[in-house]
Every structure is written in C-alpha cells, then in structure tokens.
Design an enzyme around this catalytic site. Structure first.
Site, PDB file in Angstrom:
ATOM      1  N   ASN A   1      40.056 -23.354 -10.708  1.00  0.00           N
ATOM      2  CA  ASN A   1      40.069 -22.020 -11.296  1.00  0.00           C
ATOM      3  C   ASN A   1      38.729 -21.725 -11.959  1.00  0.00           C
ATOM      4  O   ASN A   1      38.001 -22.631 -12.375  1.00  0.00           O
ATOM      5  CB  ASN A   1      41.209 -21.900 -12.316  1.00  0.00           C
ATOM      6  CG  ASN A   1      41.589 -20.464 -12.597  1.00  0.00           C
ATOM      7  OD1 ASN A   1      41.228 -19.550 -11.862  1.00  0.00           O
ATOM      8  ND2 ASN A   1      42.332 -20.264 -13.669  1.00  0.00           N
ATOM      9  N   THR A   2      38.421 -20.458 -12.087  1.00  0.00           N
ATOM     10  CA  THR A   2      37.193 -20.010 -12.738  1.00  0.00           C
ATOM     11  C   THR A   2      37.050 -20.670 -14.109  1.00  0.00           C
ATOM     12  O   THR A   2      38.006 -20.727 -14.882  1.00  0.00           O
ATOM     13  CB  THR A   2      37.230 -18.478 -12.893  1.00  0.00           C
ATOM     14  OG1 THR A   2      37.419 -17.904 -11.597  1.00  0.00           O
ATOM     15  CG2 THR A   2      35.948 -17.958 -13.512  1.00  0.00           C
ATOM     16  N   GLU A   3      35.846 -21.151 -14.378  1.00  0.00           N
ATOM     17  CA  GLU A   3      35.528 -21.816 -15.647  1.00  0.00           C
ATOM     18  C   GLU A   3      36.451 -23.001 -15.930  1.00  0.00           C
ATOM     19  O   GLU A   3      36.599 -23.409 -17.075  1.00  0.00           O
ATOM     20  CB  GLU A   3      35.558 -20.821 -16.818  1.00  0.00           C
ATOM     21  CG  GLU A   3      34.537 -19.702 -16.700  1.00  0.00           C
ATOM     22  CD  GLU A   3      33.108 -20.211 -16.651  1.00  0.00           C
ATOM     23  OE1 GLU A   3      32.755 -21.132 -17.415  1.00  0.00           O
ATOM     24  OE2 GLU A   3      32.328 -19.677 -15.832  1.00  0.00           O
ATOM     25  N   LEU A   4      37.083 -23.517 -14.880  1.00  0.00           N
ATOM     26  CA  LEU A   4      38.010 -24.653 -14.977  1.00  0.00           C
ATOM     27  C   LEU A   4      39.166 -24.372 -15.931  1.00  0.00           C
ATOM     28  O   LEU A   4      39.742 -25.270 -16.522  1.00  0.00           O
ATOM     29  CB  LEU A   4      37.271 -25.931 -15.355  1.00  0.00           C
ATOM     30  CG  LEU A   4      36.216 -26.383 -14.333  1.00  0.00           C
ATOM     31  CD1 LEU A   4      35.404 -27.547 -14.892  1.00  0.00           C
ATOM     32  CD2 LEU A   4      36.839 -26.739 -13.013  1.00  0.00           C
ATOM     33  N   ILE A   5      39.525 -23.081 -16.065  1.00  0.00           N
ATOM     34  CA  ILE A   5      40.654 -22.683 -16.902  1.00  0.00           C
ATOM     35  C   ILE A   5      41.925 -23.314 -16.344  1.00  0.00           C
ATOM     36  O   ILE A   5      42.164 -23.290 -15.137  1.00  0.00           O
ATOM     37  CB  ILE A   5      40.782 -21.148 -16.955  1.00  0.00           C
ATOM     38  CG1 ILE A   5      39.587 -20.553 -17.695  1.00  0.00           C
ATOM     39  CG2 ILE A   5      42.101 -20.721 -17.586  1.00  0.00           C
ATOM     40  CD1 ILE A   5      39.492 -19.049 -17.607  1.00  0.00           C
TER      41      ILE A   5
END
Length: 176
Positions: free
Chosen positions: A114-118
C-alpha cells in the site's frame, strides 16, 4: 515545456539509476541461479512515464521479471491514499495497476504494497479477498519493538496471509 522537463528527468533517472541498477541485478540473478530474489514497487503512473519516455526501461524490467526471481508488487495505480477514503476507488486503482502489470510484464502480482506502506488488519483482509497472498508494510523499530523485520508475520484472523516487513535500515542503504 512540461514534456521536455519530464523527458529530461526520465532520461536522467534511466541513465543514472534504473538501467545501471537493473544491469547489476540481472547479472547477480544469473550468477546466483535462484538464490537471490528482488521485488519492485512501481506505480502505474511511473510505468506510463517509462513507456512514453523510456520504453527501454520497460524492456529492462521485463528482462528481470522473466528470470523468475523478480516480482512486481501490486499497489494502487496512482500511489494514492485511496484506502483511507474510498474502498471503491481503492479497488478500482488496484485492479487498474494489476491489469497494467499483466499487460506489460505478463505477470500477476501476488504480494501487495500500500502507498507509504500504510497498514491495518482490515487492509490485510481486504487484499486477501482480492486474491493477494501477502502484504508488505513498514518494519521500523517503533512498530517492531525489538522483533526482527527479517521474517514473515501473519495477519490476525486472516488464514495464512503473510505480512512481509521492509527492513528500514537496509532499504535506506540501497535507495537511489
């Protein structure tokens, strides 16, 4: 003017980062014969820029994927924060990214980033239902509290769905 600037940026990245790095990786993958593996996270928008300005980069990444030792991670097409705002938009972007990866590399992502490792447990369950086998998230020491980022973890109540952690220290050592 924007196209000229973008072409310049893409040429600089291709010549000074991606192509040299991919050449080194390809040689190592051949030398190590399956003992060394790599995963790439490349947004759909970045792939579109590669295709428009430097199609040789797509060819370079395709060559790496064809070794069988390289995977492309699934993700949102636009590197967006859609998971936080709209599950419908999130699903649309993930499917769009998956379709582009399939088209460009004849490859189907099995691990999601996921985006920004969210990350949250709901996300893990959601992407498992989408068909992914695992998810990559951040492995910084504030989250790990002394545990190792160098092993797989499991998402609670999500079967054998794996959680892979980024080794923050190592990642910072090798970023372009």
């Amino acid at each position: 003017e924007d196209k000229v600037a973008m072409a310049s940026i893409m040429n600089d990245l291709a010549e000074n980062c991606y192509l040299p790095a991919n050449k080194i990786l390809f040689e190592q993958l051949k030398k190590e014969k399956g003992k060394f593996r790599v995963a790439f996270s490349i947004s759909g928008t970045t792939l579109e820029l590669f295709e428009e300005f430097r199609p040789d980069l797509i060819k370079s990444f395709r060559q790496l994927v064809q070794t069988g030792c390289v995977e492309i991670l699934g993700e949102t097409f636009y590197n967006s924060l859609s998971w936080l705002h709209s599950k419908t938009e999130f699903d649309r972007q993930v499917k769009k990214h998956d379709a582009l990866i399939k088209e460009m590399f004849d490859y189907e992502p099995v691990v999601f980033r996921n985006t920004e490792l969210i990350y949250d447990n709901e996300l893990a369950k959601h992407v498992a239902v989408m068909g992914y086998k695992g998810l990559m998230t951040d492995g910084n020491q504030n989250i790990l509290k002394g545990r190792s980022p160098n092993q797989a973890y499991a998402a609670p109540d999500n079967g054998d769905f794996g959680i892979l952690l980024r080794n923050a220290e190592l990642s910072e050592d090798i970023s372009c």
